[in-house]
Design an enzyme around this catalytic site. Structure first.
Site, PDB file in Angstrom:
ATOM      1  N   ASN A   9      25.363 -10.496 -43.565  1.00 55.02           N
ATOM      2  CA  ASN A   9      26.210 -11.436 -44.310  1.00 55.02           C
ATOM      3  C   ASN A   9      27.458 -10.673 -44.730  1.00 55.02           C
ATOM      4  O   ASN A   9      27.408  -9.848 -45.634  1.00 55.02           O
ATOM      5  CB  ASN A   9      25.430 -11.946 -45.531  1.00 55.02           C
ATOM      6  CG  ASN A   9      26.281 -12.834 -46.428  1.00 55.02           C
ATOM      7  OD1 ASN A   9      27.413 -13.172 -46.091  1.00 55.02           O
ATOM      8  ND2 ASN A   9      25.723 -13.209 -47.574  1.00 55.02           N
ATOM      9  N   LYS A  11      30.009 -11.783 -46.153  1.00 59.88           N
ATOM     10  CA  LYS A  11      30.621 -12.332 -47.386  1.00 59.88           C
ATOM     11  C   LYS A  11      32.134 -12.487 -47.197  1.00 59.88           C
ATOM     12  O   LYS A  11      32.589 -12.717 -46.074  1.00 59.88           O
ATOM     13  CB  LYS A  11      30.231 -11.456 -48.587  1.00 59.88           C
ATOM     14  CG  LYS A  11      28.707 -11.279 -48.694  1.00 59.88           C
ATOM     15  CD  LYS A  11      28.236 -10.751 -50.006  1.00 59.88           C
ATOM     16  CE  LYS A  11      26.712 -10.651 -50.006  1.00 59.88           C
ATOM     17  NZ  LYS A  11      26.162 -10.192 -51.268  1.00 59.88           N
ATOM     18  N   HIS A  95      22.816 -19.339 -50.858  1.00 57.24           N
ATOM     19  CA  HIS A  95      22.963 -17.940 -51.286  1.00 57.24           C
ATOM     20  C   HIS A  95      23.190 -17.908 -52.794  1.00 57.24           C
ATOM     21  O   HIS A  95      23.840 -18.784 -53.359  1.00 57.24           O
ATOM     22  CB  HIS A  95      24.139 -17.279 -50.552  1.00 57.24           C
ATOM     23  CG  HIS A  95      24.163 -15.800 -50.747  1.00 57.24           C
ATOM     24  ND1 HIS A  95      24.672 -15.226 -51.892  1.00 57.24           N
ATOM     25  CD2 HIS A  95      23.697 -14.780 -49.983  1.00 57.24           C
ATOM     26  CE1 HIS A  95      24.518 -13.905 -51.799  1.00 57.24           C
ATOM     27  NE2 HIS A  95      23.930 -13.620 -50.660  1.00 57.24           N
ATOM     28  N   GLU A  97      25.138 -16.269 -54.578  1.00 55.01           N
ATOM     29  CA  GLU A  97      26.536 -16.294 -55.031  1.00 55.01           C
ATOM     30  C   GLU A  97      27.054 -17.724 -55.057  1.00 55.01           C
ATOM     31  O   GLU A  97      27.867 -18.082 -55.905  1.00 55.01           O
ATOM     32  CB  GLU A  97      27.383 -15.372 -54.137  1.00 55.01           C
ATOM     33  CG  GLU A  97      27.114 -13.915 -54.480  1.00 55.01           C
ATOM     34  CD  GLU A  97      27.167 -12.954 -53.306  1.00 55.01           C
ATOM     35  OE1 GLU A  97      27.769 -13.273 -52.269  1.00 55.01           O
ATOM     36  OE2 GLU A  97      26.581 -11.856 -53.440  1.00 55.01           O
ATOM     37  N   GLU A 167      15.995 -13.239 -51.813  1.00 51.28           N
ATOM     38  CA  GLU A 167      17.007 -12.311 -52.314  1.00 51.28           C
ATOM     39  C   GLU A 167      16.992 -12.321 -53.840  1.00 51.28           C
ATOM     40  O   GLU A 167      17.601 -13.199 -54.465  1.00 51.28           O
ATOM     41  CB  GLU A 167      18.399 -12.738 -51.832  1.00 51.28           C
ATOM     42  CG  GLU A 167      18.587 -12.714 -50.338  1.00 51.28           C
ATOM     43  CD  GLU A 167      20.054 -12.510 -49.942  1.00 51.28           C
ATOM     44  OE1 GLU A 167      20.297 -11.669 -49.073  1.00 51.28           O
ATOM     45  OE2 GLU A 167      20.938 -13.147 -50.519  1.00 51.28           O
ATOM     46  N   GLY A 173      23.834  -6.299 -54.230  1.00 51.97           N
ATOM     47  CA  GLY A 173      25.065  -5.543 -54.469  1.00 51.97           C
ATOM     48  C   GLY A 173      24.953  -4.551 -55.616  1.00 51.97           C
ATOM     49  O   GLY A 173      25.942  -4.003 -56.071  1.00 51.97           O
ATOM     50  N   SER A 212      20.433  -5.109 -51.443  1.00 56.01           N
ATOM     51  CA  SER A 212      20.576  -3.657 -51.335  1.00 56.01           C
ATOM     52  C   SER A 212      19.736  -3.039 -50.221  1.00 56.01           C
ATOM     53  O   SER A 212      19.220  -1.931 -50.366  1.00 56.01           O
ATOM     54  CB  SER A 212      20.274  -2.984 -52.687  1.00 56.01           C
ATOM     55  OG  SER A 212      21.233  -3.383 -53.655  1.00 56.01           O
TER      56      SER A 212
END
Ligand code: 13P
Length: 251
Positions: A9, A11, A95, A97, A167, A173, A212
């Protein structure tokens, strides 16, 4: 036997020229690993160019999102049909985010899942708890709600084309990866719910871990019985680290 599936991904990174270059490098580095599926997910703007750069390599392209609506007057949105026409085979949906930064609800993610399937895209449905939710002991309740709502109404045929990505938000991150045991506990629960929903198909649905993932921790995660691959963020931005993750356990 589930075939491992590793997706990158990207992003909101890489201008088009750099996306093409990275796709070419990934293609070269990943080469011919025949026993796993690989996808890379650039921004919408780079999908066509990356699909062209991958040419007839086995690596597939995915979107990072799609619209909850069909084509029409939805300025700024990209429909699943348009995404497919640009060369995407997969699409990441739900996702964290998008859920937490853009405020997407379970209902919106569910609508997008339907549009993705109707357009023939293979969805990667992301689920995962925040740190607060984990500390409050709500991990499994949150993940179950997101999973059931995301998959609601899908046929067995749709389920067979779907991947789930666990996730944990606190691991994205941050460099703080879930331990293989922490991840496996949630993956095993997801597997149980998938079997409830899809019968024997639930056994075949791939469940990726994301958060991560790096070359030095992927082996431990991948050794777990219900971890069938990875959804990789930061480490997917260089061909070297991504191809090492793709090759975990190979050879
Ligand atoms: P990182 O690998 O950078 O933690 O990102 C994970 C992720 O969000 C993949 O979708």
């Amino acid at each position: 036997m589930r075939r491992p599936f590793i997706a990158g991904n990207w992003k909101m990174n890489l201008v088009v020229r750099d996306a093409i270059r990275l796709a070419e490098e990934v293609c070269e580095c990943v080469g011919s690993i025949p026993d796993r599926d690989v996808a890379i997910c650039p921004t919408f703007v780079s999908i066509s160019a990356v699909a062209a750069a991958l040419n007839d390599s086995p690596i597939r392209v995915g979107g990072q999102d799609c619209s909850q609506w069909n084509d029409g007057a939805y300025t700024g949105d990209v429909s699943a049909t348009i995404l497919r026409s640009a060369g995407a085979k997969y699409v990441i949906l739900g996702h964290s985010e998008r859920r937490h930064v853009m405020g997407e609800s379970d209902a919106v993610v569910h609508a997008k899942m339907g549009k993705a399937r109707a357009a023939g895209l293979k969805p990667i449905l992301c689920v995962g708890e925040t740190l607060d939710e984990r500390q409050a002991g709500n991990t499994l309740a949150v993940v179950e709600r997101q999973l059931r709502k995301g998959l609601e109404g899908l046929t067995h045929e749709d389920l067979a084309e779907t991947t789930v990505a666990y996730e944990p938000v606190w691991a994205i991150g941050t460099g703080e990866v879930a331990t293989p045991e922490q991840a496996q506990e949630v993956h095993a629960a997801i597997r149980t719910w998938l079997k409830e929903l899809g019968g024997p198909i639930g056994e075949d649905i791939r469940i990726q871990y994301g958060g991560s993932v790096k070359p030095d921790n992927v082996g431990g995660l991948a050794a777990m019985p219900d971890i069938d691959g990875a959804l990789v963020g930061g480490a997917a931005l260089t061909a070297d680290s991504f191809s090492t993750i793709v090759g975990f356990g190979a050879g």
